[in-house]
Design an enzyme around this catalytic site. Structure first.
Site, PDB file in Angstrom:
ATOM      1  N   LYS A   1       8.144   4.348  10.612  1.00 62.88           N
ATOM      2  CA  LYS A   1       7.126   3.421  10.117  1.00 62.88           C
ATOM      3  C   LYS A   1       7.595   1.981  10.338  1.00 62.88           C
ATOM      4  CE  LYS A   1       5.189   1.587   5.824  1.00 62.88           C
ATOM      5  NZ  LYS A   1       5.762   0.239   6.063  1.00 62.88           N
TER       6      LYS A   1
ATOM      7  N   LEU B   1       6.135   4.628   1.775  1.00 61.63           N
ATOM      8  CA  LEU B   1       7.051   3.507   1.962  1.00 61.63           C
ATOM      9  C   LEU B   1       6.251   2.231   1.730  1.00 61.63           C
ATOM     10  CD1 LEU B   1       9.130   4.491   5.141  1.00 61.63           C
ATOM     11  CD2 LEU B   1       9.891   4.516   2.758  1.00 61.63           C
ATOM     12  N   ASP B   2       6.881   1.246   1.070  1.00 59.79           N
ATOM     13  CA  ASP B   2       6.214  -0.014   0.795  1.00 59.79           C
ATOM     14  C   ASP B   2       5.760  -0.695   2.090  1.00 59.79           C
ATOM     15  OD1 ASP B   2       6.760   0.362  -1.896  1.00 59.79           O
ATOM     16  OD2 ASP B   2       8.624  -0.785  -1.799  1.00 59.79           O
ATOM     17  N   PHE B   3       4.848  -1.653   1.955  1.00 53.46           N
ATOM     18  CA  PHE B   3       4.265  -2.362   3.090  1.00 53.46           C
ATOM     19  C   PHE B   3       5.335  -2.933   4.009  1.00 53.46           C
ATOM     20  CE2 PHE B   3       2.191  -6.251   4.885  1.00 53.46           C
ATOM     21  CZ  PHE B   3       1.182  -5.612   5.601  1.00 53.46           C
TER      22      PHE B   3
END
Length: 270
Positions: free
Chosen positions: A101, A135-137
Site C-alpha cells: 500500500k 492501514l492509515d492514510f
C-alpha cells in the site's frame, strides 16, 4: 532526513505470479451440515460477517425472493440467495495476496472526499478482494488482501494474536529503556495498548528508525504510542503480517501468496 538501512537486493517480484507458478486452484474443503448465512456469504467473499449483518438489516439479502431478517438463518449452500437482487456465486478457492500500500491512500472502497483508495492503486487482474485490517492514510507497506471473508475475519480477530511488524522513522529523543517498557503495555488517554516489542535500529542525528512488533493493531496504535513518548513519526511502514513479509515488493505492487504458505499460515492460527 535519514533513509532506511540498506538491505540486500533481491530479484524483483512480479505483480502477479504466472498461472503455472505452483499455487493451487483446488476447491476449498467442504463443511458438512447447515451453517449461518452470514458465514456462508463471508466465505463466498461477499463481505465481512459484520457487513453482511448490516446488509440483512437493510433488506438487501433474500432467499428465494423473500428478504431475510436474521443473519442466524441456517443453510447448507447459497442456492436461491441473492444480494441486491443478484445471485451469489459459490465460494471460490481461498486466495491471499500481498499488496504494498502506498502512502496517501485509504484502505476503503471509496472516499466521499475524493481521495485515492487502495482500489485505485491495485494492479489489474486481481479477483474481487477485501483488505485484512487497515492501514492509515499515510502509513505504507504490507496489506493482505483475500477473496475469503471468513479468513479475513480470523486474521483480524484479537484472540488470533497475529504479529504485525512495523518500521517507523521518527524525530526526537528516546532511549531503549523507554522502548523496553512498552512490552508491559501502556494506557494513553483511557485507551490501553497491549505489549509492544520495540527496538532502536539506526540513528542519524535526531532522526532514527524503530522496529516494532505488536498483535493488537488498534487504530493509529504505533503513531499514538510513539507520540506519547514525544516522538514525531515521519514515515511508517508495515513490513510483515504474521509470516507474510513485504520483501520484494515496491509501492503499488501485488502478488499472490503461494498455496503452501497460505496453508501453513492458516494452520498456525489460534
Amino acid at each position: 532526513m535519514a533513509s532506511p538501512p540498506q538491505r540486500t537486493k533481491r530479484k524483483p517480484v512480479p505483480r502477479h505470479r504466472p498461472r503455472n507458478s505452483g499455487f493451487s486452484r483446488t476447491p476449498p474443503p467442504r463443511e458438512d451440515g447447515p451453517q449461518r448465512i452470514a458465514k456462508l456469504l463471508a466465505r463466498a467473499g461477499v463481505a465481512s460477517r459484520r457487513d453482511i449483518e448490516r446488509m440483512i438489516a437493510e433488506g438487501r439479502i433474500a432467499l428465494n425472493g423473500e428478504k431475510l431478517t436474521t443473519p442466524a438463518t441456517l443453510l447448507t449452500d447459497l442456492s436461491g440467495v441473492t444480494v441486491d437482487g443478484k445471485p451469489v456465486r459459490p465460494a471460490a478457492a481461498t486466495r491471499l495476496f500481498r499488496f504494498y500500500k502506498p502512502q496517501g491512500t485509504l484502505t476503503a472502497a471509496r472516499d466521499p472526499k475524493g481521495r485515492a483508495t487502495i482500489y485505485d492503486k491495485l494492479p489489474p487482474g486481481l479477483p474481487r478482494v477485501m483488505p485484512v485490517g487497515r492501514l492509515d492514510f499515510m502509513t505504507e507497506g504490507l496489506l493482505l488482501l483475500t477473496n475469503d471473508g471468513e479468513l479475513k475475519r480470523r486474521l483480524e480477530l484479537p484472540r488470533t494474536a497475529v504479529v504485525r511488524q512495523y518500521r517507523a522513522r521518527a524525530f526526537g529523543h528516546v532511549t531503549q529503556d523507554q522502548l523496553d517498557r512498552l512490552a508491559e503495555g501502556i494506557t494513553i488517554e483511557g485507551i490501553h495498548y497491549g505489549s509492544i516489542i520495540a527496538n532502536l535500529e539506526r540513528r542519524t542525528s535526531r532522526n532514527f528508525w524503530i522496529e516494532l512488533s505488536l498483535t493488537e493493531g488498534k487504530n493509529r496504535e504505533v503513531r499514538r504510542v510513539l507520540a506519547h513518548l514525544g516522538l514525531q513519526v515521519s514515515r511508517l511502514i508495515r513490513t510483515a503480517y504474521g509470516p507474510i513479509t513485504l520483501e520484494g515488493l515496491e509501492p503499488g505492487d501485488a502478488d499472490e501468496v503461494l498455496q503452501a504458505e497460505l496453508d501453513a499460515f492458516r494452520a498456525a492460527l489460534k
